[in-house]
Design an enzyme around this catalytic site. Structure first.
Site, PDB file in Angstrom:
ATOM      1  N   SER A   1       0.983  -1.279  -0.086  1.00  0.00           N
ATOM      2  CA  SER A   1      -0.090   0.035   0.154  1.00  0.00           C
ATOM      3  C   SER A   1       0.888   1.386  -0.019  1.00  0.00           C
ATOM      4  CB  SER A   1      -0.765   0.077   1.175  1.00  0.00           C
ATOM      5  OG  SER A   1      -1.828   1.031   1.049  1.00  0.00           O
TER       6      SER A   1
ATOM      7  N   ASP B   1      -9.553  -5.529  -3.503  1.00  0.00           N
ATOM      8  CA  ASP B   1      -9.208  -4.474  -2.654  1.00  0.00           C
ATOM      9  C   ASP B   1      -9.876  -3.368  -2.769  1.00  0.00           C
ATOM     10  OD1 ASP B   1      -7.749  -2.491  -1.252  1.00  0.00           O
ATOM     11  OD2 ASP B   1      -5.742  -3.241  -1.911  1.00  0.00           O
TER      12      ASP B   1
ATOM     13  N   HIS C   1      -7.602  -5.965   0.878  1.00  0.00           N
ATOM     14  CA  HIS C   1      -6.359  -4.915   1.173  1.00  0.00           C
ATOM     15  C   HIS C   1      -5.231  -5.726   1.943  1.00  0.00           C
ATOM     16  CE1 HIS C   1      -4.186  -1.496   0.597  1.00  0.00           C
ATOM     17  NE2 HIS C   1      -4.042  -1.145   1.618  1.00  0.00           N
TER      18      HIS C   1
END
Length: 246
Positions: free
Chosen positions: A81, A196, A224
């Site tokens: 991320s 996600d 995620h």
């Protein structure tokens, strides 16, 4: 068994080394060495968010770790991320010490435009002139966007450990943070998480088009927090990546 690699795992916004707790033992069982670290004001790092004057205070633990590696050691550098931005700075500073950089549903900047470009594309639902300086993830957002496919105990762990996160967008708006000669010389692999809800698949594909990596991998049905919801699949994905570097 092939000679193990050294994985350095870099968490995303608000998280810490703790989020890799399921993946670390799986990689070690395959003979790899693993270092999961806390960036500034993250996890158990003692600094407060207001003590971070710049992004370089935030990434200091990563920079110190890579700088301390023996000259002949190369690591597999993984960013999840927001963690794609810190590992990009490490790639620029220490390209000779990185075997391959793996971006897991992450920002993956290029060396042509400032890294903030990708944050602007996502835009946080705000106008570009209103981008926030910090974010805090509440329990409802964690539940519906981050941890929707995770076990209930993983969500409860996150609720107790996630910390406010600085975005350092002014720092990432600067030109020439990354170069073709350094950042651009490191092999990059992108791992797409198809379910996600934070970095949606369309955005991940835009990132890939904006900064094409050497290879793209996919994990179907992964949310995620894939390292918690699908740790075995992620471990297998990493193993497939590093087998190319024996």
């Amino acid at each position: 068994m092939d000679r193990g690699k050294h994985f350095v795992l870099v968490h995303g916004a608000g998280h810490g080394a703790w989020c890799w707790y399921k993946l670390v033992p799986l990689l070690k069982l395959l003979g790899h060495r693993v270092t999961a670290l806390d960036l500034g004001s993250s996890g158990v790092n003692p600094k407060r968010l207001d003590e971070l004057a710049s992004v370089y205070d935030y990434v200091q633990p990563l920079m110190e770790l890579v700088a301390s590696l023996p000259q002949d050691e190369k690591v597999v550098l993984v960013g999840h991320s927001y963690g794609g931005l810190p590992i990009s700075l490490a790639m620029e500073s220490f390209p000779e010490k990185i075997l391959v950089a793996v971006f897991v549903s992450a920002y993956m900047p290029n060396y042509i435009s400032p890294p903030i470009t990708q944050a602007q594309e996502l835009s946080f639902g705000l106008g570009l002139e209103c981008l926030p300086t910090a974010v805090t993830f509440g329990p409802d957002y964690l539940s519906v966007a981050f941890y929707q496919h995770c076990q209930p105990e993983d969500l409860e762990l996150a609720k107790s450990l996630v910390r406010p996160h600085g975005l350092f967008l002014e720092d990432f708006a600067k030109e020439s943070l990354l170069s073709k000669e350094k950042f651009g010389s490191v092999d990059r692999v992108y791992v797409v998480l198809e379910k996600d809800e934070v970095m949606k698949e369309d955005f991940q594909r835009w990132v890939i088009d904006d900064s094409p990596p050497k290879e793209v991998k996919f994990i179907a049905g992964a949310d995620h927090m894939v390292m918690m919801s699908r740790p075995k699949e992620l471990c297998l994905c990493f193993q497939e990546i590093v087998q190319q570097y024996n």
